[in-house]
Write a protein that holds these residues in place. Structure first.
Motif, PDB file in Angstrom:
ATOM      1  N   LEU A 354     -44.053  34.434  19.964  1.00  0.00           N
ATOM      2  CA  LEU A 354     -42.834  34.522  20.774  1.00  0.00           C
ATOM      3  C   LEU A 354     -42.760  33.396  21.811  1.00  0.00           C
ATOM      4  O   LEU A 354     -41.747  32.719  21.938  1.00  0.00           O
ATOM      5  CB  LEU A 354     -42.796  35.888  21.471  1.00  0.00           C
ATOM      6  N   LYS A 355     -43.857  33.183  22.546  1.00  0.00           N
ATOM      7  CA  LYS A 355     -43.829  32.217  23.657  1.00  0.00           C
ATOM      8  C   LYS A 355     -43.698  30.785  23.148  1.00  0.00           C
ATOM      9  O   LYS A 355     -42.988  29.973  23.731  1.00  0.00           O
ATOM     10  CB  LYS A 355     -45.078  32.367  24.514  1.00  0.00           C
ATOM     11  N   MET A 356     -44.372  30.469  22.063  1.00  0.00           N
ATOM     12  CA  MET A 356     -44.366  29.097  21.567  1.00  0.00           C
ATOM     13  C   MET A 356     -43.174  28.801  20.656  1.00  0.00           C
ATOM     14  O   MET A 356     -42.690  27.684  20.597  1.00  0.00           O
ATOM     15  CB  MET A 356     -45.668  28.801  20.794  1.00  0.00           C
ATOM     16  N   SER A 357     -42.728  29.815  19.925  1.00  0.00           N
ATOM     17  CA  SER A 357     -41.774  29.539  18.837  1.00  0.00           C
ATOM     18  C   SER A 357     -40.446  30.273  18.958  1.00  0.00           C
ATOM     19  O   SER A 357     -39.695  30.337  17.990  1.00  0.00           O
ATOM     20  CB  SER A 357     -42.418  29.915  17.492  1.00  0.00           C
ATOM     21  N   TRP A 358     -40.118  30.847  20.123  1.00  0.00           N
ATOM     22  CA  TRP A 358     -38.882  31.631  20.237  1.00  0.00           C
ATOM     23  C   TRP A 358     -37.661  30.835  19.773  1.00  0.00           C
ATOM     24  O   TRP A 358     -36.728  31.392  19.196  1.00  0.00           O
ATOM     25  CB  TRP A 358     -38.676  32.120  21.676  1.00  0.00           C
ATOM     26  N   ILE A 359     -37.680  29.518  19.995  1.00  0.00           N
ATOM     27  CA  ILE A 359     -36.516  28.677  19.689  1.00  0.00           C
ATOM     28  C   ILE A 359     -36.217  28.648  18.186  1.00  0.00           C
ATOM     29  O   ILE A 359     -35.085  28.370  17.776  1.00  0.00           O
ATOM     30  CB  ILE A 359     -36.728  27.245  20.244  1.00  0.00           C
ATOM     31  N   ARG A 360     -37.197  28.998  17.346  1.00  0.00           N
ATOM     32  CA  ARG A 360     -36.958  29.023  15.896  1.00  0.00           C
ATOM     33  C   ARG A 360     -35.959  30.110  15.495  1.00  0.00           C
ATOM     34  O   ARG A 360     -35.444  30.092  14.384  1.00  0.00           O
ATOM     35  CB  ARG A 360     -38.275  29.246  15.138  1.00  0.00           C
ATOM     36  N   LYS A 361     -35.749  31.062  16.381  1.00  0.00           N
ATOM     37  CA  LYS A 361     -34.784  32.126  16.063  1.00  0.00           C
ATOM     38  C   LYS A 361     -33.347  31.652  16.317  1.00  0.00           C
ATOM     39  O   LYS A 361     -32.395  32.303  15.903  1.00  0.00           O
ATOM     40  CB  LYS A 361     -35.114  33.369  16.893  1.00  0.00           C
ATOM     41  N   LEU A 362     -33.184  30.518  17.033  1.00  0.00           N
ATOM     42  CA  LEU A 362     -31.840  29.963  17.238  1.00  0.00           C
ATOM     43  C   LEU A 362     -31.416  29.324  15.916  1.00  0.00           C
ATOM     44  O   LEU A 362     -31.908  28.273  15.534  1.00  0.00           O
ATOM     45  CB  LEU A 362     -31.846  28.930  18.368  1.00  0.00           C
ATOM     46  N   THR A 363     -30.521  29.995  15.230  1.00  0.00           N
ATOM     47  CA  THR A 363     -30.227  29.638  13.837  1.00  0.00           C
ATOM     48  C   THR A 363     -29.188  28.542  13.693  1.00  0.00           C
ATOM     49  O   THR A 363     -29.108  27.893  12.673  1.00  0.00           O
ATOM     50  CB  THR A 363     -29.665  30.873  13.121  1.00  0.00           C
ATOM     51  N   GLY A 364     -28.349  28.405  14.704  1.00  0.00           N
ATOM     52  CA  GLY A 364     -27.280  27.418  14.570  1.00  0.00           C
ATOM     53  C   GLY A 364     -26.307  27.510  15.720  1.00  0.00           C
ATOM     54  O   GLY A 364     -26.500  28.279  16.668  1.00  0.00           O
ATOM     55  N   PHE A 365     -25.262  26.711  15.622  1.00  0.00           N
ATOM     56  CA  PHE A 365     -24.264  26.606  16.685  1.00  0.00           C
ATOM     57  C   PHE A 365     -22.861  26.688  16.086  1.00  0.00           C
ATOM     58  O   PHE A 365     -22.616  26.148  15.022  1.00  0.00           O
ATOM     59  CB  PHE A 365     -24.365  25.240  17.385  1.00  0.00           C
ATOM     60  N   THR A 366     -21.959  27.338  16.814  1.00  0.00           N
ATOM     61  CA  THR A 366     -20.544  27.175  16.485  1.00  0.00           C
ATOM     62  C   THR A 366     -19.991  26.082  17.389  1.00  0.00           C
ATOM     63  O   THR A 366     -20.424  25.938  18.541  1.00  0.00           O
ATOM     64  CB  THR A 366     -19.735  28.482  16.667  1.00  0.00           C
ATOM     65  N   VAL A 367     -19.068  25.285  16.847  1.00  0.00           N
ATOM     66  CA  VAL A 367     -18.446  24.205  17.608  1.00  0.00           C
ATOM     67  C   VAL A 367     -17.196  24.779  18.268  1.00  0.00           C
ATOM     68  O   VAL A 367     -16.330  25.330  17.583  1.00  0.00           O
ATOM     69  CB  VAL A 367     -18.062  23.026  16.675  1.00  0.00           C
ATOM     70  N   LEU A 368     -17.106  24.679  19.587  1.00  0.00           N
ATOM     71  CA  LEU A 368     -15.929  25.210  20.266  1.00  0.00           C
ATOM     72  C   LEU A 368     -14.730  24.300  19.996  1.00  0.00           C
ATOM     73  O   LEU A 368     -14.791  23.102  20.234  1.00  0.00           O
ATOM     74  CB  LEU A 368     -16.187  25.330  21.775  1.00  0.00           C
ATOM     75  N   LYS A 369     -13.686  24.913  19.425  1.00  0.00           N
ATOM     76  CA  LYS A 369     -12.476  24.169  19.053  1.00  0.00           C
ATOM     77  C   LYS A 369     -11.279  24.771  19.785  1.00  0.00           C
ATOM     78  O   LYS A 369     -11.284  25.958  20.092  1.00  0.00           O
ATOM     79  CB  LYS A 369     -12.242  24.296  17.528  1.00  0.00           C
ATOM     80  N   PRO A 370     -10.232  24.001  20.041  1.00  0.00           N
ATOM     81  CA  PRO A 370     -10.072  22.579  19.735  1.00  0.00           C
ATOM     82  C   PRO A 370     -10.786  21.696  20.755  1.00  0.00           C
ATOM     83  O   PRO A 370     -10.957  22.076  21.906  1.00  0.00           O
ATOM     84  CB  PRO A 370      -8.551  22.382  19.822  1.00  0.00           C
ATOM     85  N   THR A 371     -11.148  20.499  20.312  1.00  0.00           N
ATOM     86  CA  THR A 371     -11.878  19.548  21.154  1.00  0.00           C
ATOM     87  C   THR A 371     -11.070  19.182  22.393  1.00  0.00           C
ATOM     88  O   THR A 371     -11.642  18.988  23.472  1.00  0.00           O
ATOM     89  CB  THR A 371     -12.210  18.284  20.335  1.00  0.00           C
ATOM     90  N   GLU A 372      -9.736  19.106  22.267  1.00  0.00           N
ATOM     91  CA  GLU A 372      -8.882  18.752  23.417  1.00  0.00           C
ATOM     92  C   GLU A 372      -9.096  19.748  24.558  1.00  0.00           C
ATOM     93  O   GLU A 372      -9.023  19.395  25.730  1.00  0.00           O
ATOM     94  CB  GLU A 372      -7.380  18.748  23.051  1.00  0.00           C
ATOM     95  N   ARG A 373      -9.365  21.003  24.206  1.00  0.00           N
ATOM     96  CA  ARG A 373      -9.546  22.025  25.241  1.00  0.00           C
ATOM     97  C   ARG A 373     -10.977  22.054  25.759  1.00  0.00           C
ATOM     98  O   ARG A 373     -11.229  22.189  26.943  1.00  0.00           O
ATOM     99  CB  ARG A 373      -9.162  23.407  24.686  1.00  0.00           C
ATOM    100  N   PHE A 374     -11.946  21.955  24.837  1.00  0.00           N
ATOM    101  CA  PHE A 374     -13.340  22.208  25.211  1.00  0.00           C
ATOM    102  C   PHE A 374     -14.176  20.950  25.432  1.00  0.00           C
ATOM    103  O   PHE A 374     -15.280  21.033  25.973  1.00  0.00           O
ATOM    104  CB  PHE A 374     -14.029  23.057  24.139  1.00  0.00           C
ATOM    105  N   GLY A 375     -13.699  19.794  24.972  1.00  0.00           N
ATOM    106  CA  GLY A 375     -14.589  18.637  24.957  1.00  0.00           C
ATOM    107  C   GLY A 375     -15.608  18.844  23.850  1.00  0.00           C
ATOM    108  O   GLY A 375     -15.288  19.419  22.806  1.00  0.00           O
ATOM    109  N   HIS A 376     -16.859  18.438  24.062  1.00  0.00           N
ATOM    110  CA  HIS A 376     -17.881  18.547  23.016  1.00  0.00           C
ATOM    111  C   HIS A 376     -18.893  19.629  23.405  1.00  0.00           C
ATOM    112  O   HIS A 376     -19.933  19.354  23.995  1.00  0.00           O
ATOM    113  CB  HIS A 376     -18.555  17.196  22.806  1.00  0.00           C
TER     114      HIS A 376
END
Length: 510
Positions: A354-376
């Motif tokens: 858990l302490k060393m590898s917790w980040i492996r559970k972060l499976t992915g990202f959704t991109v906030l759209k539209p870019t005009e509203r959210f930036g990157h």
């Protein structure tokens, strides 16, 4: 004559515990039907519950509920959002309402692997299709019965090993990365279900969750706009804020406090020592809070079958990590980023350290759209105990770990997010996690038990003293905002019809 019988039905003292959408919806319906002694008791300083809109710099982001799932006419949240004019034209279009995605949005993906490669749909598409087929099959046992294994996780893992296409195996490199992709999808499914591992989700009950048609959509001005509009329709001082409830004393026979000699069956005791007398109480607190306080929240305690269902039902954590960038490293049309660990070819959706590898559970990202509203801006998803551990770290530690992760997967050593914000639902004292799921050994009867009012049918006591609402009490829409809203309406209707049948005076109001 009992003094309770002398009060008109509409004078009934009704208290609602929790000012999330379930409690707000119940209050709205009761007041529209002429009840005027309705109050909401809220533990925190704000309304909305697990609907919470925040800001990352200038951008509106959703710390809590994210989408309207199945935005179509059958969805009461969608109908309200349209009435309040909170959605854009595209979300309200007939075309959007007609698309049936089976609960899994059709996002345009990018795939990055732990060796810093970006892979294409010709490699990863077949793994995605294969996984979705297995997931659909795992939802069918609810109607057919005869589930071969106790949990969704065990079923998917066994079937993935058994049914992986022969032609995959001939291409050894692609076979390994496709199995690693299936592992990523299994972890992502933990986020969807709000569970630590899909091994905890019951296979037989999994298909109870019902999806509505419509292409999932978001609120351009933030989800809280919905609860804000609903609150504006309620009397101004209906909510008592910052009043955590310690215990609900029901079947209370003595005169309640400050009641002018009238006897009330329920007394609500707050943590600060204040008490309120009630005829009816609608409890809308999250199941996570109920699990933590199951032994003290009611006096007398829950009947045993109700207590067992509270214990059996699942309630887990799904958190978001928002990161903002100067420039995108993803394709312009990309809506979802998958992270595939190439060494994870043996299917498992939990990390070993858990302490060393917790980040492996972060499976992915959704991109906030539209870019005009959210930036990157990207929204990372992480569930389970790894997510709960992440909450205990400082924001800087999370930022450093996410930065390192992205540098590994993009092969770009200079990537540096500008800002980070994360949710911490497990450590929220009045929710203790994100939302409910049907755990191994659960059935629809457990959800029915959660929703069953007290005292139980057949009792000689005054009926409907304590009622229960909230997303975990809805058989087919558990874990959703529309499930929460419908359950609040359901309990309000229960009181309305009880008082309508008890006295004809209400019929003109219906």
């Amino acid at each position: 004559m009992d003094s309770m019988a002398q009060r008109p039905d509409r004078d009934s003292q009704i208290f609602i515990i929790g000012c999330g959408i379930s409690g707000i919806g119940a209050a709205q319906k009761l007041i529209k039907h002429g009840f005027h002694n309705v109050r909401i008791i809220e533990a925190t300083a704000r309304s909305g519950g697990r609907i919470r809109t925040g800001r990352l710099g200038d951008n509106i982001i959703e710390i809590g509920a994210n989408w309207i799932h199945g935005p179509s006419k059958e969805n009461p949240v969608f109908r309200l959002a349209c009435d309040y004019q909170l959605l854009d034209k595209e979300s309200m279009s007939e075309e959007n309402q007609a698309i049936d995605i089976g609960g899994h949005p059709l996002f345009v993906p990018n795939w990055f692997t732990s060796s810093g490669r970006k892979l294409g749909p010709e490699t990863m598409g077949p793994a995605l299709e294969f996984f979705m087929t297995l997931l659909e099959r795992s939802q069918q046992f609810h109607s057919t019965g005869g589930e071969p294994l106790p949990s969704v996780g065990e079923f998917i893992k066994a079937e993935a090993e058994r049914l992986a296409p022969e032609e995959w195996k001939e291409d050894r490199d692609n076979f390994a990365v496709r199995m690693a992709m299936i592992n990523t999808l299994l972890k992502l499914e933990c986020c969807v279900s709000g569970t630590h591992t899909m091994d905890d989700v019951g296979l037989g009950a999994f298909g109870m969750y019902t999806t509505l048609p419509g292409l999932d959509c978001t609120f351009p001005g933030g989800y809280e706009g919905l609860t804000d509009h609903m609150m504006k329709e309620l009397p101004r001082d209906i909510v008592l804020y910052n009043k955590p409830v310690k215990c609900i004393h029901w079947n209370y026979t003595k005169n309640g406090p400050n009641t002018g000699g009238t006897s009330f069956p329920v007394t609500i005791e707050c943590v600060n020592g204040e008490t309120f007398a009630a005829d009816h109480v609608i409890v809308t607190v999250p199941l996570g809070y109920m699990k933590k306080h199951q032994n003290t929240f009611l006096s007398p305690s829950f009947p045993l079958h109700k207590l067992h269902s509270i214990q059996r039902m699942g309630f887990g954590t799904n958190n978001k990590i928002f990161v903002e960038f100067e420039q995108p490293f993803w394709d312009e049309d990309c809506e979802l980023i998958y992270l595939v660990w190439e060494d994870e070819t043996h299917l498992t959706d939990v990390v070993s350290d858990l302490k060393m590898s917790w980040i492996r559970k972060l499976t992915g990202f959704t991109v906030l759209k539209p870019t005009e509203r959210f930036g990157h801006v990207l929204c990372g998803w992480i569930a389970g105990q790894e997510s709960e551990y992440m909450e205990s770290l400082s924001e800087l530690e999370v930022l450093q770990t996410v930065t390192q992760l992205l540098r590994i997967f993009t092969g770009n050593p200079t990537i540096m997010p500008r800002k980070l914000l994360r949710s911490q639902w497990f450590h929220e004292p009045y929710s203790c996690g994100s939302y409910s799921y049907v755990a191994k050994g659960c059935s629809g009867y457990d959800i029915d038990n959660l929703a069953e009012p007290l005292p139980l049918k057949g009792s000689n006591s005054k009926p409907l003293q304590v009622l229960f609402a909230g997303e975990a009490t809805h058989r087919s829409f558990f874990s959703t905002v529309h499930g929460a809203l419908l359950s609040g309406w359901r309990e309000a209707e229960r009181l309305i019809s009880h008082h309508t049948s008890a006295s004809g005076s209400f019929s003109s109001k219906l």
